[in-house]
Motif scaffolding. Structure first.
Motif, PDB file in Angstrom:
ATOM      1  N   LYS A   1       0.610  -1.292  -0.153  1.00  0.00           N
ATOM      2  CA  LYS A   1       0.099   0.055   0.118  1.00  0.00           C
ATOM      3  C   LYS A   1       0.982   1.259   0.066  1.00  0.00           C
ATOM      4  CE  LYS A   1      -3.762  -2.131   2.572  1.00  0.00           C
ATOM      5  NZ  LYS A   1      -4.529  -2.395   3.916  1.00  0.00           N
ATOM      6  N   ALA A   2       2.115   1.133   0.380  1.00  0.00           N
ATOM      7  CA  ALA A   2       3.055   2.228   0.517  1.00  0.00           C
ATOM      8  C   ALA A   2       3.499   3.000  -0.949  1.00  0.00           C
ATOM      9  CB  ALA A   2       4.092   1.965   1.477  1.00  0.00           C
ATOM     10  N   SER A   3       3.866   3.900  -0.964  1.00  0.00           N
ATOM     11  CA  SER A   3       4.782   4.491  -2.340  1.00  0.00           C
ATOM     12  C   SER A   3       5.262   5.687  -1.909  1.00  0.00           C
ATOM     13  CB  SER A   3       3.381   4.954  -3.090  1.00  0.00           C
ATOM     14  OG  SER A   3       2.833   6.153  -2.539  1.00  0.00           O
ATOM     15  N   GLY A   4       6.038   6.156  -2.932  1.00  0.00           N
ATOM     16  CA  GLY A   4       7.154   7.401  -2.536  1.00  0.00           C
ATOM     17  C   GLY A   4       8.308   7.146  -1.544  1.00  0.00           C
ATOM     18  N   THR A   5       8.590   8.175  -0.570  1.00  0.00           N
ATOM     19  CA  THR A   5       9.467   7.916   0.259  1.00  0.00           C
ATOM     20  C   THR A   5       9.188   6.958   1.193  1.00  0.00           C
ATOM     21  OG1 THR A   5       8.714  10.112   1.330  1.00  0.00           O
ATOM     22  CG2 THR A   5      10.498  10.282  -0.111  1.00  0.00           C
ATOM     23  N   ASP A   6       7.816   6.896   1.596  1.00  0.00           N
ATOM     24  CA  ASP A   6       7.486   5.906   2.752  1.00  0.00           C
ATOM     25  C   ASP A   6       7.692   4.540   2.188  1.00  0.00           C
ATOM     26  OD1 ASP A   6       6.342   7.788   4.140  1.00  0.00           O
ATOM     27  OD2 ASP A   6       4.382   7.928   3.625  1.00  0.00           O
ATOM     28  N   PHE A   7       7.525   4.151   0.827  1.00  0.00           N
ATOM     29  CA  PHE A   7       7.802   2.857   0.423  1.00  0.00           C
ATOM     30  C   PHE A   7       9.319   2.899   0.685  1.00  0.00           C
ATOM     31  CE2 PHE A   7       9.531   0.167  -2.828  1.00  0.00           C
ATOM     32  CZ  PHE A   7       8.574  -1.011  -2.427  1.00  0.00           C
ATOM     33  N   ASP A   8      10.139   3.744   0.257  1.00  0.00           N
ATOM     34  CA  ASP A   8      11.573   3.483   0.274  1.00  0.00           C
ATOM     35  C   ASP A   8      11.827   3.175   1.639  1.00  0.00           C
ATOM     36  OD1 ASP A   8      11.479   4.182  -2.494  1.00  0.00           O
ATOM     37  OD2 ASP A   8      12.425   6.366  -2.070  1.00  0.00           O
ATOM     38  N   THR A   9      11.521   3.922   2.675  1.00  0.00           N
ATOM     39  CA  THR A   9      11.865   3.660   4.088  1.00  0.00           C
ATOM     40  C   THR A   9      11.380   2.365   4.552  1.00  0.00           C
ATOM     41  OG1 THR A   9      11.916   6.116   4.646  1.00  0.00           O
ATOM     42  CG2 THR A   9      11.572   4.458   6.528  1.00  0.00           C
ATOM     43  N   MET A  10      10.306   2.053   4.153  1.00  0.00           N
ATOM     44  CA  MET A  10       9.746   0.610   4.593  1.00  0.00           C
ATOM     45  C   MET A  10      10.423  -0.397   4.169  1.00  0.00           C
ATOM     46  SD  MET A  10       5.629  -0.332   4.574  1.00  0.00           S
ATOM     47  CE  MET A  10       5.181   1.043   5.393  1.00  0.00           C
ATOM     48  N   PHE A  11      10.813  -0.270   2.791  1.00  0.00           N
ATOM     49  CA  PHE A  11      11.132  -1.353   1.838  1.00  0.00           C
ATOM     50  C   PHE A  11      12.803  -1.572   2.384  1.00  0.00           C
ATOM     51  CE2 PHE A  11      14.329  -2.624  -1.459  1.00  0.00           C
ATOM     52  CZ  PHE A  11      13.726  -3.583  -2.106  1.00  0.00           C
ATOM     53  N   LEU A  12      13.479  -0.684   2.685  1.00  0.00           N
ATOM     54  CA  LEU A  12      14.719  -0.748   3.057  1.00  0.00           C
ATOM     55  C   LEU A  12      14.754  -1.376   4.590  1.00  0.00           C
ATOM     56  CD1 LEU A  12      16.430   2.764   1.989  1.00  0.00           C
ATOM     57  CD2 LEU A  12      16.926   0.429   0.850  1.00  0.00           C
ATOM     58  N   THR A  13      13.920  -0.755   5.451  1.00  0.00           N
ATOM     59  CA  THR A  13      14.070  -1.423   6.703  1.00  0.00           C
ATOM     60  C   THR A  13      13.459  -2.849   6.685  1.00  0.00           C
ATOM     61  OG1 THR A  13      13.440   0.898   7.752  1.00  0.00           O
ATOM     62  CG2 THR A  13      12.919  -1.174   9.099  1.00  0.00           C
ATOM     63  N   MET A  14      12.857  -3.476   5.839  1.00  0.00           N
ATOM     64  CA  MET A  14      12.240  -4.806   5.893  1.00  0.00           C
ATOM     65  C   MET A  14      13.288  -5.310   5.264  1.00  0.00           C
ATOM     66  SD  MET A  14       8.012  -4.174   4.850  1.00  0.00           S
ATOM     67  CE  MET A  14       7.821  -5.693   4.555  1.00  0.00           C
ATOM     68  N   MET A  15      13.825  -4.887   3.944  1.00  0.00           N
ATOM     69  CA  MET A  15      15.083  -5.745   3.379  1.00  0.00           C
ATOM     70  C   MET A  15      16.042  -5.860   4.225  1.00  0.00           C
ATOM     71  SD  MET A  15      14.871  -7.743   0.777  1.00  0.00           S
ATOM     72  CE  MET A  15      13.782  -7.026  -0.704  1.00  0.00           C
ATOM     73  N   ILE A  16      16.448  -5.151   5.181  1.00  0.00           N
ATOM     74  CA  ILE A  16      17.616  -5.139   5.844  1.00  0.00           C
ATOM     75  C   ILE A  16      17.297  -6.354   6.822  1.00  0.00           C
ATOM     76  CG2 ILE A  16      18.753  -4.252   7.878  1.00  0.00           C
ATOM     77  CD1 ILE A  16      18.871  -1.563   6.495  1.00  0.00           C
ATOM     78  N   ASP A  17      16.262  -6.448   7.633  1.00  0.00           N
ATOM     79  CA  ASP A  17      15.864  -7.725   8.514  1.00  0.00           C
ATOM     80  C   ASP A  17      15.830  -9.016   7.613  1.00  0.00           C
ATOM     81  OD1 ASP A  17      15.415  -5.908  10.558  1.00  0.00           O
ATOM     82  OD2 ASP A  17      13.273  -5.672  10.403  1.00  0.00           O
ATOM     83  N   HIS A  18      15.192  -8.683   6.495  1.00  0.00           N
ATOM     84  CA  HIS A  18      15.203 -10.054   5.481  1.00  0.00           C
ATOM     85  C   HIS A  18      16.726 -10.565   5.066  1.00  0.00           C
ATOM     86  CE1 HIS A  18      13.575 -12.440   2.101  1.00  0.00           C
ATOM     87  NE2 HIS A  18      12.574 -12.221   2.829  1.00  0.00           N
ATOM     88  N   HIS A  19      17.460  -9.441   4.802  1.00  0.00           N
ATOM     89  CA  HIS A  19      18.939 -10.118   4.160  1.00  0.00           C
ATOM     90  C   HIS A  19      19.750 -10.666   5.609  1.00  0.00           C
ATOM     91  CE1 HIS A  19      18.670  -8.656   0.472  1.00  0.00           C
ATOM     92  NE2 HIS A  19      19.852  -8.066   0.236  1.00  0.00           N
ATOM     93  N   GLU A  20      19.468 -10.213   6.671  1.00  0.00           N
ATOM     94  CA  GLU A  20      20.070 -10.593   7.738  1.00  0.00           C
ATOM     95  C   GLU A  20      19.548 -11.973   8.290  1.00  0.00           C
ATOM     96  OE1 GLU A  20      19.146  -7.432  10.696  1.00  0.00           O
ATOM     97  OE2 GLU A  20      20.974  -6.183  10.276  1.00  0.00           O
TER      98      GLU A  20
END
Length: 219
Positions: free
Chosen positions: A157-176
């Motif tokens: 549901k997110a987009s723009g800068t909100d998506f960027d922040t959410m994506f990066l935060t989630m993907m860091i956890d995912h990668h870890e």
């Protein structure tokens, strides 16, 4: 009479000589053709079978790694695919594209191993809260780094800068989480190609974690 007997004896001797020669030639041919096609082929087949067995040698950790990493990668692809339309940062879009290019082929490779081992190949990442065997994390917990359905809905549901922040935060956890799984495989796995993939995942995703932290301004 004497001449007739002599001719008869000579004819018999000649016939016997020819017969012996033919028998010896036949034996020689049988021995020659049988030896390379017999012992040689058997040896070659034995070597091939031994090589196949060595290549296929794996343990339960290898199976757990492959069965866990398939849905883990699938969820990463689902997240990355959203970035094309929703992300505002070129850095996020570039990272997402690299994740798709790297993890898509790895999913196919992992599935190929599982098929060759006669094991089930996971088909989706829907069961994000189920614990995979052999992963060395607490019983009942999800695979490390996996997002639940609510997280994925919020990202969708997110987009723009909100998506960027959410994506990066989630993907860091995912990668870890992926690094943790790969570290277990590297230490306990038996199948050479699987431990090599684990090593590559550790290296690549550790670098990407550092990159994502910079994009978040956390470095």
């Amino acid at each position: 009479m004497r001449n007739t007997r002599t001719l008869t004896r000579r004819a018999a001797l000649t016939a016997a000589t020819v017969t012996v020669a033919l028998v010896l030639a036949a034996c020689g041919n049988d021995s020659g053709s049988g030896h390379p096609g017999g012992h040689g082929s058997a040896s070659s087949a034995s070597s091939s079978t031994g090589a196949d067995a060595a290549a296929a040698a794996h343990n339960t950790q290898d199976v757990s790694f492959a069965q866990g990493m398939v849905p883990h990668h699938q969820q990463a692809l689902e997240m990355a695919e959203l970035a094309a339309d929703r992300a505002s940062s070129a850095g996020v879009k570039g990272l997402a594209s690299r994740i798709e290019k790297a993890q898509g082929p790895e999913i196919r490779t992992l599935g190929g191993w599982l098929t060759s081992w006669g094991e089930d190949v996971p088909t989706s990442s829907d069961s994000t809260t189920e614990s995979m065997p052999g992963m060395d994390h607490s019983a009942g917990s999800a695979m490390p780094g996996m997002m639940d359905g609510s997280d994925m809905d919020d990202l969708d549901k997110a987009s723009g800068t909100d998506f960027d922040t959410m994506f990066l935060t989630m993907m860091i956890d995912h990668h870890e989480g992926a690094v943790a799984m790969a570290t277990t495989e590297k230490g306990k796995g038996l199948y050479g190609p699987a431990t090599a993939m684990a090593d590559s995942i550790i290296s690549t995703q550790t670098e990407e974690i550092a990159e994502m932290k910079k994009l978040l301004g956390k470095s």
